[in-house]
Design a protein around this motif. Sequence first.
Motif, mmCIF file in Angstrom:
data_model
loop_
_atom_site.group_PDB
_atom_site.id
_atom_site.type_symbol
_atom_site.label_atom_id
_atom_site.label_comp_id
_atom_site.label_asym_id
_atom_site.label_seq_id
_atom_site.Cartn_x
_atom_site.Cartn_y
_atom_site.Cartn_z
ATOM 1 N N ARG A 13 0.855 -1.191 0.000
ATOM 2 C CA ARG A 13 0.000 0.000 0.000
ATOM 3 C C ARG A 13 0.888 1.237 0.000
ATOM 4 N N ARG A 14 0.762 2.040 -1.048
ATOM 5 C CA ARG A 14 1.465 3.324 -1.159
ATOM 6 C C ARG A 14 2.968 3.207 -0.903
ATOM 7 N N GLY A 15 3.609 2.278 -1.527
ATOM 8 C CA GLY A 15 5.058 2.143 -1.418
ATOM 9 C C GLY A 15 5.544 1.429 -0.165
ATOM 10 N N ALA A 16 4.617 0.998 0.694
ATOM 11 C CA ALA A 16 4.983 0.293 1.923
ATOM 12 C C ALA A 16 4.405 -1.123 1.886
ATOM 13 N N LEU A 17 4.993 -2.013 2.652
ATOM 14 C CA LEU A 17 4.495 -3.382 2.783
ATOM 15 C C LEU A 17 3.981 -3.587 4.201
ATOM 16 N N HIS A 18 2.837 -4.279 4.317
ATOM 17 C CA HIS A 18 2.212 -4.526 5.613
ATOM 18 C C HIS A 18 1.779 -5.977 5.704
ATOM 19 N N ILE B 39 8.042 -1.111 6.158
ATOM 20 C CA ILE B 39 7.500 -2.461 6.296
ATOM 21 C C ILE B 39 6.936 -2.574 7.704
ATOM 22 N N THR B 40 5.673 -2.996 7.812
ATOM 23 C CA THR B 40 5.023 -3.151 9.115
ATOM 24 C C THR B 40 4.516 -4.576 9.235
ATOM 25 N N ILE B 41 4.872 -5.224 10.337
ATOM 26 C CA ILE B 41 4.510 -6.621 10.557
ATOM 27 C C ILE B 41 3.995 -6.770 11.984
ATOM 28 N N GLY B 42 2.894 -7.490 12.139
ATOM 29 C CA GLY B 42 2.486 -7.791 13.500
ATOM 30 C C GLY B 42 0.990 -7.985 13.625
ATOM 31 N N PRO B 43 0.586 -8.492 14.732
ATOM 32 C CA PRO B 43 1.410 -8.918 15.857
ATOM 33 C C PRO B 43 2.136 -10.233 15.548
ATOM 34 N N VAL C 227 4.558 -5.785 17.771
ATOM 35 C CA VAL C 227 4.295 -5.227 16.457
ATOM 36 C C VAL C 227 5.563 -4.517 16.046
ATOM 37 N N GLY C 228 6.015 -4.754 14.834
ATOM 38 C CA GLY C 228 7.265 -4.150 14.391
ATOM 39 C C GLY C 228 7.099 -3.366 13.125
ATOM 40 N N SER C 229 7.950 -2.381 12.970
ATOM 41 C CA SER C 229 7.974 -1.631 11.728
ATOM 42 C C SER C 229 9.413 -1.325 11.402
ATOM 43 N N ALA C 230 9.667 -1.106 10.146
ATOM 44 C CA ALA C 230 11.026 -0.792 9.694
ATOM 45 C C ALA C 230 10.944 0.242 8.591
ATOM 46 N N LYS C 231 11.811 1.211 8.634
ATOM 47 C CA LYS C 231 11.876 2.232 7.598
ATOM 48 C C LYS C 231 13.286 2.273 7.044
#
Length: 103
Positions: free
Chosen positions: A16-21, A56-60, A96-100
Amino acid sequence: ARRAGKVVAVLPMQRRRGALHSPTNAHTPLFDMLAIDEAAGRAAADALFASGADAITIGPIDAHGPALDALHSAADAAGYRSIAESVLRASSGACVGSAKRVP
């Protein structure tokens, strides 16, 4: 991830909009990758962070599982700054993790 033409790891994501979830929401108790072994999990994590996504956002995800370690290592190796937040769940420890991408 594949090895000798066979699928050995799966890590589903949504773009979504250049990011991965991860395909999760407030009703998802836990998210994880499926991998036949540690090397396959690391290959899937490396492929995720090689995608070039802005974030990139992953979780839980299980805070004590092998996927979290593979994801943190892959994020660091690809130049992403990763953040993990603990989430209180009745069933288990999760985060919950995110990375930029770091410029």
